[in-house]
Design a protein around this motif. Structure first.
Motif, PDB file in Angstrom:
ATOM      1  N   MET A 166      -8.812 162.272 123.152  1.00  0.00           N
ATOM      2  CA  MET A 166      -9.691 161.655 122.175  1.00  0.00           C
ATOM      3  C   MET A 166     -10.628 162.734 121.618  1.00  0.00           C
ATOM      4  O   MET A 166     -11.239 163.486 122.356  1.00  0.00           O
ATOM      5  CB  MET A 166     -10.493 160.541 122.842  1.00  0.00           C
ATOM      6  N   ALA A 167     -10.737 162.784 120.305  1.00  0.00           N
ATOM      7  CA  ALA A 167     -11.588 163.775 119.658  1.00  0.00           C
ATOM      8  C   ALA A 167     -13.055 163.377 119.783  1.00  0.00           C
ATOM      9  O   ALA A 167     -13.387 162.198 119.802  1.00  0.00           O
ATOM     10  CB  ALA A 167     -11.200 163.899 118.196  1.00  0.00           C
ATOM     11  N   LYS A 168     -13.919 164.381 119.848  1.00  0.00           N
ATOM     12  CA  LYS A 168     -15.351 164.109 119.927  1.00  0.00           C
ATOM     13  C   LYS A 168     -15.939 164.148 118.518  1.00  0.00           C
ATOM     14  O   LYS A 168     -15.592 164.987 117.708  1.00  0.00           O
ATOM     15  CB  LYS A 168     -16.023 165.172 120.802  1.00  0.00           C
ATOM     16  N   SER A 169     -16.820 163.205 118.235  1.00  0.00           N
ATOM     17  CA  SER A 169     -17.447 163.128 116.929  1.00  0.00           C
ATOM     18  C   SER A 169     -18.958 163.226 117.082  1.00  0.00           C
ATOM     19  O   SER A 169     -19.533 162.654 118.001  1.00  0.00           O
ATOM     20  CB  SER A 169     -17.086 161.805 116.258  1.00  0.00           C
ATOM     21  N   LYS A 170     -19.591 163.944 116.171  1.00  0.00           N
ATOM     22  CA  LYS A 170     -21.044 164.058 116.193  1.00  0.00           C
ATOM     23  C   LYS A 170     -21.703 162.962 115.362  1.00  0.00           C
ATOM     24  O   LYS A 170     -22.910 162.824 115.366  1.00  0.00           O
ATOM     25  CB  LYS A 170     -21.466 165.434 115.685  1.00  0.00           C
ATOM     26  N   LEU A 171     -20.897 162.184 114.650  1.00  0.00           N
ATOM     27  CA  LEU A 171     -21.409 161.083 113.855  1.00  0.00           C
ATOM     28  C   LEU A 171     -21.285 159.789 114.642  1.00  0.00           C
ATOM     29  O   LEU A 171     -20.316 159.575 115.362  1.00  0.00           O
ATOM     30  CB  LEU A 171     -20.631 160.960 112.539  1.00  0.00           C
TER      31      LEU A 171
ATOM     32  N   ALA B 149     -20.306 163.747 105.504  1.00  0.00           N
ATOM     33  CA  ALA B 149     -21.302 164.594 106.158  1.00  0.00           C
ATOM     34  C   ALA B 149     -22.603 163.808 106.295  1.00  0.00           C
ATOM     35  O   ALA B 149     -22.935 162.976 105.443  1.00  0.00           O
ATOM     36  CB  ALA B 149     -21.546 165.865 105.348  1.00  0.00           C
ATOM     37  N   LEU B 150     -23.317 164.071 107.350  1.00  0.00           N
ATOM     38  CA  LEU B 150     -24.579 163.395 107.608  1.00  0.00           C
ATOM     39  C   LEU B 150     -25.603 163.752 106.538  1.00  0.00           C
ATOM     40  O   LEU B 150     -25.693 164.909 106.111  1.00  0.00           O
ATOM     41  CB  LEU B 150     -25.115 163.811 108.977  1.00  0.00           C
ATOM     42  N   VAL B 151     -26.377 162.757 106.090  1.00  0.00           N
ATOM     43  CA  VAL B 151     -27.451 162.995 105.128  1.00  0.00           C
ATOM     44  C   VAL B 151     -28.669 163.473 105.912  1.00  0.00           C
ATOM     45  O   VAL B 151     -29.051 162.871 106.915  1.00  0.00           O
ATOM     46  CB  VAL B 151     -27.774 161.717 104.327  1.00  0.00           C
ATOM     47  N   ASP B 152     -29.280 164.569 105.458  1.00  0.00           N
ATOM     48  CA  ASP B 152     -30.442 165.139 106.129  1.00  0.00           C
ATOM     49  C   ASP B 152     -31.593 164.134 106.115  1.00  0.00           C
ATOM     50  O   ASP B 152     -31.959 163.628 105.055  1.00  0.00           O
ATOM     51  CB  ASP B 152     -30.865 166.428 105.419  1.00  0.00           C
ATOM     52  N   PRO B 153     -32.193 163.815 107.284  1.00  0.00           N
ATOM     53  CA  PRO B 153     -33.274 162.832 107.307  1.00  0.00           C
ATOM     54  C   PRO B 153     -34.541 163.283 106.569  1.00  0.00           C
ATOM     55  O   PRO B 153     -35.317 162.457 106.111  1.00  0.00           O
ATOM     56  CB  PRO B 153     -33.558 162.626 108.796  1.00  0.00           C
ATOM     57  N   LYS B 154     -34.735 164.587 106.424  1.00  0.00           N
ATOM     58  CA  LYS B 154     -35.928 165.105 105.743  1.00  0.00           C
ATOM     59  C   LYS B 154     -35.689 165.204 104.229  1.00  0.00           C
ATOM     60  O   LYS B 154     -36.486 164.723 103.436  1.00  0.00           O
ATOM     61  CB  LYS B 154     -36.284 166.476 106.312  1.00  0.00           C
ATOM     62  N   LYS B 155     -34.586 165.846 103.834  1.00  0.00           N
ATOM     63  CA  LYS B 155     -34.207 165.962 102.425  1.00  0.00           C
ATOM     64  C   LYS B 155     -33.133 164.922 102.169  1.00  0.00           C
ATOM     65  O   LYS B 155     -31.964 165.167 102.385  1.00  0.00           O
ATOM     66  CB  LYS B 155     -33.660 167.363 102.142  1.00  0.00           C
TER      67      LYS B 155
ATOM     68  N   VAL C 253     -24.518 168.676 112.091  1.00  0.00           N
ATOM     69  CA  VAL C 253     -25.229 168.156 113.253  1.00  0.00           C
ATOM     70  C   VAL C 253     -25.124 169.152 114.401  1.00  0.00           C
ATOM     71  O   VAL C 253     -24.057 169.693 114.665  1.00  0.00           O
ATOM     72  CB  VAL C 253     -24.638 166.796 113.692  1.00  0.00           C
ATOM     73  N   GLY C 254     -26.251 169.397 115.074  1.00  0.00           N
ATOM     74  CA  GLY C 254     -26.271 170.243 116.260  1.00  0.00           C
ATOM     75  C   GLY C 254     -26.891 169.485 117.417  1.00  0.00           C
ATOM     76  O   GLY C 254     -27.418 168.373 117.247  1.00  0.00           O
ATOM     77  N   TYR C 255     -26.816 170.072 118.591  1.00  0.00           N
ATOM     78  CA  TYR C 255     -27.411 169.466 119.778  1.00  0.00           C
ATOM     79  C   TYR C 255     -28.454 170.408 120.351  1.00  0.00           C
ATOM     80  O   TYR C 255     -28.295 171.630 120.322  1.00  0.00           O
ATOM     81  CB  TYR C 255     -26.342 169.189 120.842  1.00  0.00           C
TER      82      TYR C 255
ATOM     83  N   ALA D 164     -30.543 167.782 112.752  1.00  0.00           N
ATOM     84  CA  ALA D 164     -29.979 168.229 111.483  1.00  0.00           C
ATOM     85  C   ALA D 164     -30.141 169.740 111.389  1.00  0.00           C
ATOM     86  O   ALA D 164     -31.237 170.254 111.556  1.00  0.00           O
ATOM     87  CB  ALA D 164     -30.670 167.542 110.323  1.00  0.00           C
ATOM     88  N   LYS D 165     -29.055 170.446 111.111  1.00  0.00           N
ATOM     89  CA  LYS D 165     -29.108 171.912 111.088  1.00  0.00           C
ATOM     90  C   LYS D 165     -29.912 172.457 109.909  1.00  0.00           C
ATOM     91  O   LYS D 165     -30.513 173.510 110.016  1.00  0.00           O
ATOM     92  CB  LYS D 165     -27.697 172.473 111.088  1.00  0.00           C
ATOM     93  N   LYS D 166     -29.933 171.752 108.765  1.00  0.00           N
ATOM     94  CA  LYS D 166     -30.669 172.262 107.605  1.00  0.00           C
ATOM     95  C   LYS D 166     -32.172 172.180 107.785  1.00  0.00           C
ATOM     96  O   LYS D 166     -32.888 173.125 107.513  1.00  0.00           O
ATOM     97  CB  LYS D 166     -30.256 171.517 106.330  1.00  0.00           C
ATOM     98  N   SER D 167     -32.678 171.024 108.251  1.00  0.00           N
ATOM     99  CA  SER D 167     -34.112 170.852 108.359  1.00  0.00           C
ATOM    100  C   SER D 167     -34.629 171.019 109.783  1.00  0.00           C
ATOM    101  O   SER D 167     -35.831 171.211 109.985  1.00  0.00           O
ATOM    102  CB  SER D 167     -34.509 169.457 107.849  1.00  0.00           C
TER     103      SER D 167
END
Length: 105
Positions: A1-6, A71-77, A84-86, A97-100
């Motif tokens: 089973m593949a792992k998903s960050k979403l 792709a995940l929408v950035d919660p700040k922008k 997504v990172g951990y 969120a990797k961007k913000s």
């Protein structure tokens, strides 16, 4: 089973395909983690009349999209997509969120 960050409920943006640019929350993720359904994204399906549905015709059904096309929408922008990172804070693993750099709830 593949792992998903979403996860179900995450606000995502479609980054490829005919619905590119549209966004909404994830309503369903497949068991093998390869396809997702996003609220508000539907496709037309031609259905023949049957005993259950005597009307038939062109119906709008929820579309499933490959998980690599969202792709995940950035919660700040709010308008930009992000990856997504951990990180570990106080012994708990959190998504961010990797961007913000903001923690995703």
């Amino acid at each position: 089973m593949a792992k998903s960050k979403l996860l179900k409920g995450d606000i995502v943006k479609v980054i490829a395909g005919s619905h590119k640019g549209e966004s909404g929350p994830i309503t369903w993720i497949s068991k093998d983690k390869t396809r997702v359904s996003v609220q508000g994204i539907e496709v037309s399906k031609h259905q023949k009349p049957s005993q259950a549905d005597t009307e038939g015709g062109i119906k709008q059904i929820p579309a499933t999209i490959h998980i690599s096309n969202v792709a995940l929408v950035d919660p700040k922008k709010k308008d930009t997509a992000t990856r997504v990172g951990y990180q570990i804070n106080d012994g708990k693993k959190e998504r961010f969120a990797k961007k913000s750099g903001q923690v995703i709830k």
